[in-house]
Structures are given as C-alpha cells and as structure tokens.
Design a protein around this motif. Structure first.
Motif, PDB file in Angstrom:
ATOM      1  N   PRO A  12       0.804  -1.224   0.000  1.00 49.77           N
ATOM      2  CA  PRO A  12       0.000   0.000   0.000  1.00 49.77           C
ATOM      3  C   PRO A  12       0.837   1.274   0.000  1.00 49.77           C
ATOM      4  O   PRO A  12       0.416   2.297  -0.542  1.00 49.77           O
ATOM      5  CB  PRO A  12      -0.825  -0.119   1.288  1.00 49.77           C
ATOM      6  N   ALA A  15       1.473   2.122  -3.425  1.00 45.39           N
ATOM      7  CA  ALA A  15       0.239   2.636  -4.030  1.00 45.39           C
ATOM      8  C   ALA A  15       0.017   4.102  -3.634  1.00 45.39           C
ATOM      9  O   ALA A  15      -0.452   4.907  -4.442  1.00 45.39           O
ATOM     10  CB  ALA A  15      -0.957   1.789  -3.599  1.00 45.39           C
ATOM     11  N   PHE A  16       0.380   4.437  -2.392  1.00 46.61           N
ATOM     12  CA  PHE A  16       0.218   5.812  -1.928  1.00 46.61           C
ATOM     13  C   PHE A  16       1.065   6.790  -2.745  1.00 46.61           C
ATOM     14  O   PHE A  16       0.734   7.969  -2.828  1.00 46.61           O
ATOM     15  CB  PHE A  16       0.594   5.936  -0.447  1.00 46.61           C
ATOM     16  N   ILE A  19      -1.232   7.229  -6.039  1.00 43.01           N
ATOM     17  CA  ILE A  19      -2.549   7.763  -5.672  1.00 43.01           C
ATOM     18  C   ILE A  19      -2.390   9.059  -4.875  1.00 43.01           C
ATOM     19  O   ILE A  19      -3.119  10.037  -5.086  1.00 43.01           O
ATOM     20  CB  ILE A  19      -3.347   6.728  -4.862  1.00 43.01           C
ATOM     21  N   LEU A  33      -8.605  11.080   3.101  1.00 44.71           N
ATOM     22  CA  LEU A  33      -9.298  10.365   2.030  1.00 44.71           C
ATOM     23  C   LEU A  33     -10.781  10.695   1.980  1.00 44.71           C
ATOM     24  O   LEU A  33     -11.340  10.920   0.899  1.00 44.71           O
ATOM     25  CB  LEU A  33      -9.104   8.856   2.220  1.00 44.71           C
ATOM     26  N   ASN A 168      -5.370  -1.230   4.766  1.00 46.50           N
ATOM     27  CA  ASN A 168      -4.392  -0.156   4.947  1.00 46.50           C
ATOM     28  C   ASN A 168      -4.687   1.053   4.065  1.00 46.50           C
ATOM     29  O   ASN A 168      -4.269   2.173   4.372  1.00 46.50           O
ATOM     30  CB  ASN A 168      -2.979  -0.667   4.663  1.00 46.50           C
ATOM     31  N   LEU A 169      -5.412   0.825   2.970  1.00 43.49           N
ATOM     32  CA  LEU A 169      -5.783   1.941   2.101  1.00 43.49           C
ATOM     33  C   LEU A 169      -6.841   2.840   2.754  1.00 43.49           C
ATOM     34  O   LEU A 169      -7.106   3.932   2.274  1.00 43.49           O
ATOM     35  CB  LEU A 169      -6.301   1.410   0.762  1.00 43.49           C
ATOM     36  N   ASN A 174      -2.311   7.155   7.583  1.00 40.20           N
ATOM     37  CA  ASN A 174      -1.478   7.140   6.371  1.00 40.20           C
ATOM     38  C   ASN A 174      -1.863   8.273   5.426  1.00 40.20           C
ATOM     39  O   ASN A 174      -0.992   8.935   4.850  1.00 40.20           O
ATOM     40  CB  ASN A 174      -1.621   5.801   5.654  1.00 40.20           C
ATOM     41  N   TRP A 175      -3.159   8.493   5.255  1.00 37.42           N
ATOM     42  CA  TRP A 175      -3.602   9.544   4.331  1.00 37.42           C
ATOM     43  C   TRP A 175      -3.236  10.926   4.858  1.00 37.42           C
ATOM     44  O   TRP A 175      -2.891  11.830   4.089  1.00 37.42           O
ATOM     45  CB  TRP A 175      -5.108   9.437   4.102  1.00 37.42           C
TER      46      TRP A 175
END
Length: 232
Positions: A12, A15-16, A19, A33, A168-169, A174-175
C-alpha cells in the motif's frame, strides 16, 4: 503466509506514491481520504468509505492497545485493562493537544526505540539460541509449516495480503501523512523507505513465530516473538 502478510503491509505504501501524488494535485488543500471522496464521488460513496474507515480504525485501535497490554502482562503480570487505560489516556492527551504534528513526533521516538530493541532481539536470538532459531529446527519440529504442499500456507498468505493491503488503504493516519509531506519528492522517498523497512521486520517477526510454534505448539500466536525471547 508470512510473505503474503509482509507484502500486504508494504505494498500500500507504493500505491500511496501514485494515488497520493494524484490526490495532492487534484486537492492541494485536502487532508484525508474521506474529504476527497465526498467532493469527488458524492455523499453516498462518502458514507460507505466513512463506515469502512470507522470499522477498520476501531479494529486497528483495539488490536494495537490489546497487543501492548498483553506484552506488558506477560512481562509483569499487570492487568490488561489498566495498561490499556494508560495507553488510551496518554495517547489521547498528546494527540488532542498537538494533533498530527505530535503524533509524527512520537512516531519518530517510537521508531528509534523499537528499531533499537529489535536489533538487540535479532542479535540475541541469532547468537545465543544455538540451532533453535533456524530453518533446520523448524523443519525438524514442524516440517508442515515449510512444506510446499501445505495448503493453509497459501490460503493464509492470500487472505493476509488481500485483507491487510485493502484495509491499509483506509488508514486515516497514512492519508494524513500523505498530505502532510513537504512535497511529492519527500512523499515518494518516505514511502519507499517505509516499504523497504516493513518487509524485513515482518519476515523476521513471522519467522520468530514459526520458531516459537516449533518449540511449543500451544504457544499464544500474538505473543510468539516475546515468548521466544523468554523461553528459547
């Protein structure tokens, strides 16, 4: 299974990079998010993502608090609820006061402490446990765990990968860090660093769990690593 879990934790972050940079460009003044989903996809999708986020963050919160409480209980016998209460009150206090900045500051301190203790643990387990902390020991005591024909290895690995990577997304921490990065270059470098660091840590912890199960098949899985330090 361990590889699936490690990749689920680490991928992830890659991916971050894509994205996250895209979202920062579309909504430069955003912070998370759900805010992006509300503006881009409307209230229905916002409610769905918000529900998934709350569910995930509650499970994550419960897992983190109880995990620490169990370790403290193992070492000192301190009641689980008391440790959990101390952690919750302390964490809530400094995050309410300092917000994300305070959280990032304490994360840096935790990183230093955890990596130091982990390196000491690696040195101890590899230097003073003889042949027990090895693949040969696992093959001797629990050969099915390393067998290519042991189906649960594959099903567990796939399940962990899908579940951990997907959830985790929806991790708001994280965001928030995606938006808090100084620029896209810092964002990319930090996420790549996190990806590189996570995989060996998960693999080592998973391997120590295999050793712990090989020593005692009735070991508590969530405490396998710490029981290895105590009993091996």
């Amino acid at each position: 299974a361990i590889i699936g879990y490690g990749l689920g934790q680490a991928l992830p972050f890659l991916a971050f990079i894509t994205i996250g940079q895209r979202m920062r460009k579309i909504m430069p003044n955003g912070n998370t998010l759900t805010q992006f989903v509300l503006i881009r996809f409307g209230k229905a999708m916002f409610r769905l993502v918000l529900l998934l986020t709350i569910m995930y963050m509650f499970v994550y919160f419960a897992a983190e608090v109880t995990a620490i409480a169990k370790v403290v209980n193992l070492m000192s016998g301190f009641p689980l609820w008391q440790t959990s209460l101390v952690i919750i009150v302390a964490t809530l206090s400094y995050t309410l006061y300092g917000g994300l900045r305070a959280s990032i500051f304490t994360d840096n301190i935790q990183m230093i402490v955890i990596v130091t203790l982990l390196l000491i643990s690696v040195f101890y387990l590899t230097s003073f446990t003889g042949d027990q902390f090895s693949l040969s020991f696992i093959k001797e005591k629990s050969p099915h765990l390393l067998s290519a024909s042991y189906i649960p290895n594959y099903t567990a690995g796939l399940t962990f990968f899908i579940a951990v990577a997907a959830t985790n997304l929806f991790h708001q921490g994280n965001w928030q860090r995606v938006y808090a990065a100084k620029n896209n270059d810092v964002l990319k470098k930090s996420l790549i660093f996190a990806f590189i660091v996570i995989i060996p840590i998960v693999l080592f912890m998973g391997f120590s769990g295999l050793v712990a199960v090989s020593v005692d098949s009735n070991v508590r899985p969530d405490l396998g690593f710490f029981l290895s330090l105590i009993h091996i």
